[in-house]
Write a protein that holds these residues in place. Structure first.
Motif, PDB file in Angstrom:
ATOM      1  N   ASN A  36       6.404  -2.856  -5.780  1.00  0.00           N
ATOM      2  CA  ASN A  36       5.054  -3.147  -5.317  1.00  0.00           C
ATOM      3  C   ASN A  36       4.608  -4.588  -5.572  1.00  0.00           C
ATOM      4  N   THR A  76       2.734   1.854  -3.393  1.00  0.00           N
ATOM      5  CA  THR A  76       1.825   2.410  -4.401  1.00  0.00           C
ATOM      6  C   THR A  76       1.595   3.894  -4.145  1.00  0.00           C
ATOM      7  N   ALA A  77       1.343   4.236  -2.887  1.00  0.00           N
ATOM      8  CA  ALA A  77       1.065   5.633  -2.539  1.00  0.00           C
ATOM      9  C   ALA A  77       2.275   6.527  -2.809  1.00  0.00           C
ATOM     10  N   SER A 135       3.209  -7.315  -2.797  1.00  0.00           N
ATOM     11  CA  SER A 135       1.871  -7.889  -2.963  1.00  0.00           C
ATOM     12  C   SER A 135       1.933  -9.411  -2.996  1.00  0.00           C
ATOM     13  N   THR A 157      -5.206   2.708  -0.199  1.00  0.00           N
ATOM     14  CA  THR A 157      -4.173   3.513  -0.852  1.00  0.00           C
ATOM     15  C   THR A 157      -4.635   4.962  -1.031  1.00  0.00           C
ATOM     16  N   ILE A 176       0.842  -1.203   0.000  1.00  0.00           N
ATOM     17  CA  ILE A 176       0.000   0.000   0.000  1.00  0.00           C
ATOM     18  C   ILE A 176       0.872   1.246   0.000  1.00  0.00           C
ATOM     19  N   MET A 177       1.900   1.251   0.834  1.00  0.00           N
ATOM     20  CA  MET A 177       2.771   2.433   0.932  1.00  0.00           C
ATOM     21  C   MET A 177       3.574   2.650  -0.348  1.00  0.00           C
ATOM     22  N   THR A 188      -6.128  -2.862  -0.383  1.00  0.00           N
ATOM     23  CA  THR A 188      -5.437  -1.923  -1.272  1.00  0.00           C
ATOM     24  C   THR A 188      -6.279  -0.676  -1.560  1.00  0.00           C
ATOM     25  N   GLN A 202       2.752   7.110  -6.483  1.00  0.00           N
ATOM     26  CA  GLN A 202       1.834   8.110  -7.037  1.00  0.00           C
ATOM     27  C   GLN A 202       2.252   9.529  -6.656  1.00  0.00           C
ATOM     28  N   THR A 248      -3.883   6.876   2.042  1.00  0.00           N
ATOM     29  CA  THR A 248      -2.450   7.105   2.155  1.00  0.00           C
ATOM     30  C   THR A 248      -1.979   8.189   1.185  1.00  0.00           C
ATOM     31  N   VAL A 249      -2.473   8.155  -0.038  1.00  0.00           N
ATOM     32  CA  VAL A 249      -2.095   9.172  -1.027  1.00  0.00           C
ATOM     33  C   VAL A 249      -2.565  10.550  -0.580  1.00  0.00           C
TER      34      VAL A 249
END
Length: 103
Positions: A44, A15-16, A48, A67, A12-13, A64, A19, A70-71
């Motif tokens: 990532n 991915t965030a 996963s 996310t 999750i982190m 997920t 982005q 988090t973003v």
């Protein structure tokens, strides 16, 4: 199980952060931000996969969706973006859905 939970958190982190760094790259075109973006997005799938070793796919997939929370937080911290109330309301609904699904 703890290792899988940590891997899910890292998925999750990553991915965030990917982005957020991509947005930073789009704003000032520094190659370092692009490299960080690619690094986070490339690592990532590893996290996963490791999370899926001991956590069912439905829990990983639903988790997920966190996310976006988090973003939003990272965008506020690193980009200084103002997060509208409507976005926070949507995030609250998503978090409630994850909690309901998990239990």
């Amino acid at each position: 199980m703890i290792l899988s939970g940590a891997c899910l958190f890292m998925a999750i982190m990553s991915t965030a952060f990917g982005q957020v760094f991509y947005k930073k790259y789009s704003l000032d075109k520094r190659q370092a931000y692009l490299a960080l973006t690619l690094g986070f997005f490339l690592i990532n799938p590893v996290f996963s996969f490791l999370a899926l070793k001991n956590i069912s796919v439905d829990i990983v997939y639903v988790s997920t969706s966190l996310t976006i929370l988090t973003v939003a937080v990272l965008s506020r911290i690193f980009l200084g973006e103002i997060i509208p109330t409507r976005t926070w309301a949507a995030i609250a609904i998503i978090v409630a859905g994850v909690v309901i699904y998990a239990f």
